[in-house]
Design an enzyme around this catalytic site. Structure first.
Site, PDB file in Angstrom:
ATOM      1  N   ASP A 178      -0.218  -6.920  -6.532  1.00  0.00           N
ATOM      2  CA  ASP A 178       0.398  -5.741  -5.913  1.00  0.00           C
ATOM      3  C   ASP A 178       1.885  -6.013  -5.716  1.00  0.00           C
ATOM      4  O   ASP A 178       2.362  -6.213  -4.597  1.00  0.00           O
ATOM      5  CB  ASP A 178      -0.291  -5.455  -4.577  1.00  0.00           C
ATOM      6  CG  ASP A 178       0.023  -4.059  -4.050  1.00  0.00           C
ATOM      7  OD1 ASP A 178       0.600  -3.257  -4.802  1.00  0.00           O
ATOM      8  OD2 ASP A 178      -0.324  -3.784  -2.893  1.00  0.00           O
ATOM      9  N   THR A 196      -4.700   6.901  -6.249  1.00  0.00           N
ATOM     10  CA  THR A 196      -4.210   6.088  -5.145  1.00  0.00           C
ATOM     11  C   THR A 196      -4.111   6.915  -3.861  1.00  0.00           C
ATOM     12  O   THR A 196      -4.457   8.097  -3.834  1.00  0.00           O
ATOM     13  CB  THR A 196      -2.848   5.476  -5.531  1.00  0.00           C
ATOM     14  OG1 THR A 196      -2.454   4.534  -4.526  1.00  0.00           O
ATOM     15  CG2 THR A 196      -1.768   6.539  -5.671  1.00  0.00           C
ATOM     16  N   GLU A 248       3.176   4.918 -11.534  1.00  0.00           N
ATOM     17  CA  GLU A 248       2.914   6.043 -10.646  1.00  0.00           C
ATOM     18  C   GLU A 248       3.688   7.299 -11.014  1.00  0.00           C
ATOM     19  O   GLU A 248       4.877   7.255 -11.351  1.00  0.00           O
ATOM     20  CB  GLU A 248       3.244   5.647  -9.202  1.00  0.00           C
ATOM     21  CG  GLU A 248       2.766   6.653  -8.184  1.00  0.00           C
ATOM     22  CD  GLU A 248       2.276   5.993  -6.909  1.00  0.00           C
ATOM     23  OE1 GLU A 248       1.964   6.723  -5.967  1.00  0.00           O
ATOM     24  OE2 GLU A 248       2.192   4.756  -6.863  1.00  0.00           O
ATOM     25  N   LYS A 287      -0.938   6.374 -12.237  1.00  0.00           N
ATOM     26  CA  LYS A 287      -1.273   6.348 -10.816  1.00  0.00           C
ATOM     27  C   LYS A 287      -0.931   7.703 -10.194  1.00  0.00           C
ATOM     28  O   LYS A 287       0.212   8.169 -10.280  1.00  0.00           O
ATOM     29  CB  LYS A 287      -0.467   5.235 -10.145  1.00  0.00           C
ATOM     30  CG  LYS A 287      -1.123   4.579  -8.962  1.00  0.00           C
ATOM     31  CD  LYS A 287      -0.335   3.334  -8.598  1.00  0.00           C
ATOM     32  CE  LYS A 287      -0.885   2.669  -7.363  1.00  0.00           C
ATOM     33  NZ  LYS A 287      -0.039   1.538  -6.959  1.00  0.00           N
ATOM     34  N   PHE A 292      -7.506   2.467   0.228  1.00  0.00           N
ATOM     35  CA  PHE A 292      -6.637   1.641   1.049  1.00  0.00           C
ATOM     36  C   PHE A 292      -7.416   1.059   2.222  1.00  0.00           C
ATOM     37  O   PHE A 292      -8.271   1.716   2.786  1.00  0.00           O
ATOM     38  CB  PHE A 292      -5.451   2.464   1.558  1.00  0.00           C
ATOM     39  CG  PHE A 292      -4.364   2.649   0.525  1.00  0.00           C
ATOM     40  CD1 PHE A 292      -4.658   2.802  -0.809  1.00  0.00           C
ATOM     41  CD2 PHE A 292      -3.036   2.691   0.900  1.00  0.00           C
ATOM     42  CE1 PHE A 292      -3.663   2.986  -1.752  1.00  0.00           C
ATOM     43  CE2 PHE A 292      -2.025   2.868  -0.027  1.00  0.00           C
ATOM     44  CZ  PHE A 292      -2.337   3.009  -1.367  1.00  0.00           C
TER      45      PHE A 292
END
Length: 320
Positions: free
Chosen positions: A16, A155, A95, A131, A177
């Protein structure tokens, strides 16, 4: 073996970070980026040539100032993804602009553009995940893109409703998350901590994982946004986990035993299979204050970092 080495025997470890040095050091299978990580990475020396290339590309494309900024940041994300892919055997997540989170067609268009940019520099589509925020509109965009062979990483996922809708849409991967869910519950409850097995973020991902496995969904579950190694250890066995360099180091330095917690063979307490229409989805989100607040907050944060990244690009272009 260290806990990190043990984890890698049961879970695909994802980095990450956008820091190329950190990726080279930890050698994860996959990597994931977002506007916040790219913004941090933009200050690193390794990224300056990519910034210059992105600015030059945008200027050659022409258009308004806003259009050129969009071109430059898209190309920067793709160049960064290419560099990351040189260091890993798997895939990289790139993303879509968070400001498009409530526009299905604009999300589809941006995803296609990112894939086309990757293709223009020789990166095959199968090595890229697009993403997208797990709004209703984002999930619908992913449904279209998956049918075109463009795999998606959904996400900013905080709720079971989001996860169920993503699975029904055929999303390749979701990023539920953990840490941000914990943050909300700590603030709401006034507690200073939760024991790892009772961590609300851990419980959320466990529920989603068990549901997907029990109902034979192909969608990959990748736990994300960790605050401590205890959360990671409680999700050992999850399909994938995306972990920051600091927590990777903590796991590497820990020689203790790491038992497998999640497994398709040990699924229990499974929810009945659900199929949500838009009204169902929006009502369930409305009923979940944590998910609604954290989704909105996450979109705002990514959008703000995207704007700041564009401002950074503008400053560099003007100084050139």
């Amino acid at each position: 073996m260290s806990k990190l080495e043990q984890l890698k025997t049961m879970t695909t470890v994802v980095a990450d970070t956008g820091d190329l040095d950190a990726i080279a050091q930890w050698r994860p299978v996959d990597a994931t980026t977002n506007p916040s990580l790219l913004l941090k990475a933009a200050d690193l020396p390794a990224y300056r040539p990519m910034l210059d290339m992105a600015i030059d590309y945008a200027q050659r494309q022409g258009g308004s100032d806003r259009e050129q900024l969009g071109q430059a940041t898209d190309y920067l994300a793709v160049l960064a993804g290419q560099k990351i892919l040189d260091l890993i055997p798997g895939v990289v997540s790139t993303e879509v602009d968070a400001r498009l989170s409530f526009d299905t067609q604009a999300t589809i268009d941006k995803a296609r553009r990112l894939v086309a940019l990757y293709d223009s520099i020789g990166v095959p589509t199968e090595r890229v995940l697009i993403k997208i925020a797990s709004t209703w509109e984002g999930i619908r965009a992913a449904e279209v893109l998956e049918k075109e062979g463009i795999h998606c990483n959904l996400t900013l996922l905080f709720s079971f409703a989001q996860a169920a809708a993503c699975a029904e849409a055929g999303a390749f991967l979701i990023s539920p998350f953990v840490g941000r869910i914990l943050d909300w519950h700590l603030k709401a409850s006034g507690k200073s901590a939760f024991e790892a097995p009772e961590d609300p973020g851990v419980l959320s991902v466990t529920r989603i994982y068990n549901y997907f496995k029990a109902h034979n969904y192909d969608t990959v579950v990748m736990g994300a946004s960790f605050r401590n190694t205890g959360e990671i250890e409680q999700l050992a066995g999850c399909d994938r986990l995306t972990i920051s360099p600091a927590l990777l180091e903590s796991l590497q330095d820990d020689p203790g035993e790491l038992p497998r917690i999640l497994s398709p063979q040990s699924v229990d307490k499974v929810d009945d299979r659900v199929s949500l229409d838009e009204n169902d989805f929006r009502w369930l989100m409305n009923e979940d204050a944590m998910a609604t607040e954290k989704l909105a907050e996450g979109i705002r944060k990514f959008a703000a970092d995207q704007v700041e990244l564009e401002q950074r690009v503008r400053q560099i272009a003007q100084a050139a």
